[in-house]
Write an enzyme that holds these catalytic residues in place. Structure first.
Site, PDB file in Angstrom:
ATOM      1  N   ARG A   7       0.809  -0.909   0.276  1.00 24.63           N
ATOM      2  CA  ARG A   7       0.347  -0.453  -0.196  1.00 24.63           C
ATOM      3  C   ARG A   7       0.584   1.418  -0.434  1.00 24.63           C
ATOM      4  O   ARG A   7       0.337   2.194  -0.611  1.00 24.63           O
ATOM      5  CB  ARG A   7      -0.990   0.074   1.299  1.00 24.63           C
ATOM      6  CG  ARG A   7      -1.858   1.397   1.738  1.00 24.63           C
ATOM      7  CD  ARG A   7      -3.033   1.699  -0.087  1.00 24.63           C
ATOM      8  NE  ARG A   7      -2.793   0.114  -1.050  1.00 24.63           N
ATOM      9  CZ  ARG A   7      -3.413   0.523  -2.202  1.00 24.63           C
ATOM     10  NH1 ARG A   7      -3.339   1.433  -2.851  1.00 24.63           N
ATOM     11  NH2 ARG A   7      -4.379  -0.466  -2.453  1.00 24.63           N
TER      12      ARG A   7
ATOM     13  N   LYS B 282       2.570  24.504  -3.125  1.00 25.97           N
ATOM     14  CA  LYS B 282       1.511  24.072  -3.108  1.00 25.97           C
ATOM     15  C   LYS B 282       1.088  22.681  -3.209  1.00 25.97           C
ATOM     16  O   LYS B 282       0.539  21.726  -4.196  1.00 25.97           O
ATOM     17  CB  LYS B 282       0.177  24.968  -3.916  1.00 25.97           C
ATOM     18  CG  LYS B 282       0.202  26.346  -3.699  1.00 25.97           C
ATOM     19  CD  LYS B 282      -1.001  27.068  -4.542  1.00 25.97           C
ATOM     20  CE  LYS B 282      -1.210  28.624  -4.471  1.00 25.97           C
ATOM     21  NZ  LYS B 282      -1.861  29.364  -5.796  1.00 25.97           N
TER      22      LYS B 282
ATOM     23  N   LYS C 160       5.844  39.222  -2.591  1.00 22.96           N
ATOM     24  CA  LYS C 160       4.839  39.061  -3.059  1.00 22.96           C
ATOM     25  C   LYS C 160       3.260  40.321  -2.835  1.00 22.96           C
ATOM     26  O   LYS C 160       4.314  41.247  -1.803  1.00 22.96           O
ATOM     27  CB  LYS C 160       3.828  37.589  -2.489  1.00 22.96           C
ATOM     28  CG  LYS C 160       4.260  36.245  -3.235  1.00 22.96           C
ATOM     29  CD  LYS C 160       4.242  35.497  -2.634  1.00 22.96           C
ATOM     30  CE  LYS C 160       3.055  35.279  -4.749  1.00 22.96           C
ATOM     31  NZ  LYS C 160       1.626  32.981  -3.697  1.00 22.96           N
TER      32      LYS C 160
ATOM     33  N   GLU D 227       6.164  40.573  -7.464  1.00 25.52           N
ATOM     34  CA  GLU D 227       4.757  40.101  -8.038  1.00 25.52           C
ATOM     35  C   GLU D 227       4.044  41.103  -8.076  1.00 25.52           C
ATOM     36  O   GLU D 227       4.352  42.027  -7.665  1.00 25.52           O
ATOM     37  CB  GLU D 227       3.924  39.187  -6.668  1.00 25.52           C
ATOM     38  CG  GLU D 227       1.958  39.233  -7.483  1.00 25.52           C
ATOM     39  CD  GLU D 227       1.470  38.090  -6.128  1.00 25.52           C
ATOM     40  OE1 GLU D 227       1.019  36.922  -5.667  1.00 25.52           O
ATOM     41  OE2 GLU D 227       1.100  38.565  -4.946  1.00 25.52           O
TER      42      GLU D 227
ATOM     43  N   ASP E 156       0.455  38.163 -12.179  1.00 29.54           N
ATOM     44  CA  ASP E 156      -0.847  37.603 -11.202  1.00 29.54           C
ATOM     45  C   ASP E 156      -1.639  37.791 -11.772  1.00 29.54           C
ATOM     46  O   ASP E 156      -2.684  39.253 -11.937  1.00 29.54           O
ATOM     47  CB  ASP E 156      -0.451  38.072  -9.804  1.00 29.54           C
ATOM     48  CG  ASP E 156      -1.712  37.602  -8.770  1.00 29.54           C
ATOM     49  OD1 ASP E 156      -1.476  36.059  -9.219  1.00 29.54           O
ATOM     50  OD2 ASP E 156      -2.348  37.886  -8.066  1.00 29.54           O
TER      51      ASP E 156
END
Length: 273
Positions: free
Chosen positions: A95, A130, A162, A192, A213
């Site tokens: 598994r 992410k 950012k 950004e 962005d």
């Protein structure tokens, strides 16, 4: 290597714990078996050596022969690997080996689709942070096996200023200035931007990479024209298989796609005795 070993040992501890009750109750000790990993659908393979390491961690005596290599496109029904060894050991590793192999191949398969969608343009597909917590090193490796490239690995190995950094620092100029005071000469600075005015500010600050962005393709084309090669351009935000081609045709250098590691589907693989 050590990080992958940690992931494998953590997963085995989670799955096996104090022992495999079913196997111990049904299979005589010392029983030998041969097993094979088989593709139940077509996909891009990633993680075959990780699967090998899972079985080696459970029982170093298991023989594992890979029949396909990472990065290869495989068809439904094709043989991925063959194993021989203690039946109980094979079942204990099954598994965890499949969980990792199926997920890594899912990332590679989705990445390969994005790469194919932008074929013929200058754009390169890159990943993001992410990722599934604890599995980042495996998922980013799988992106490369699908033909994509890695963005920064974590917060410590790349500078990406950012929206919230800019707000806290008091603007693009001050944020870049403060970054330069802290960083080594070998570090690049990415920032950004959300509109052409911010792109102009980024250019004036002399950054190396400009992230565009959530801009529409028309806006991206204007930004690429404005930048005119003075910085690397990266499109980001809401990129899908349906939209990525139009984004690529805007002329950007990079397209970062969070979906590669947060919206992939694990592929179907079986282990059969």
């Amino acid at each position: 290597m050590f990080e992958i070993e940690r992931i494998i040992r953590t997963a085995l501890l989670e799955d096996i714990g104090a022992g495999d009750l079913t196997t111990e109750a049904t299979i005589a000790a010392g029983t030998q078996a041969a097993a094979r990993l088989v593709a139940k659908e077509a996909f891009t393979l990633a993680g075959i050596e990780v699967a090998r390491q899972v079985f080696a961690t459970v029982d170093p005596r298991i023989s594992f022969v890979a029949r396909k290599s990472d990065g290869q496109a495989v068809l439904k029904g094709e043989l991925l690997a063959e194993m021989q060894g203690d039946a109980a050991s094979l079942l204990k590793g099954e598994r965890v080996a499949l969980n990792l192999l199926q997920r890594m191949s899912g990332v590679a398969t989705l990445t390969a689709r994005f790469v194919a969608a932008v074929s013929g343009t200058r754009a390169q597909i890159v990943d993001t942070r992410k990722t599934t917590p604890g599995l980042r090193i495996l998922e980013k490796y799988a992106v490369r096996m699908g033909g994509g490239r890695n963005h920064r690995y974590a917060l410590y190995d790349g500078v990406l200023i950012k929206e919230n950094h800019i707000a806290a620092a008091g603007g693009i100029g001050p944020a870049v200035e403060r970054a330069r005071l802290r960083l080594s000469h070998i570090h690049k600075i990415e920032i950004e931007t959300r509109n052409l005015d911010e792109v102009r500010q980024a250019l004036a600050a002399g950054v190396d990479v400009i992230l565009l962005d959530n801009m529409e393709p028309a806006g991206l084309r204007e930004a690429v024209t404005l930048v005119a090669g003075r910085a690397v351009t990266e499109a980001s935000g809401g990129v899908s298989l349906e939209s990525v081609r139009a984004i690529a045709e805007s002329g950007v250098d990079l397209i970062s796609v969070g979906a590669l590691t947060h919206s992939y589907r694990a592929v179907d693989i079986s282990m059969l005795f």
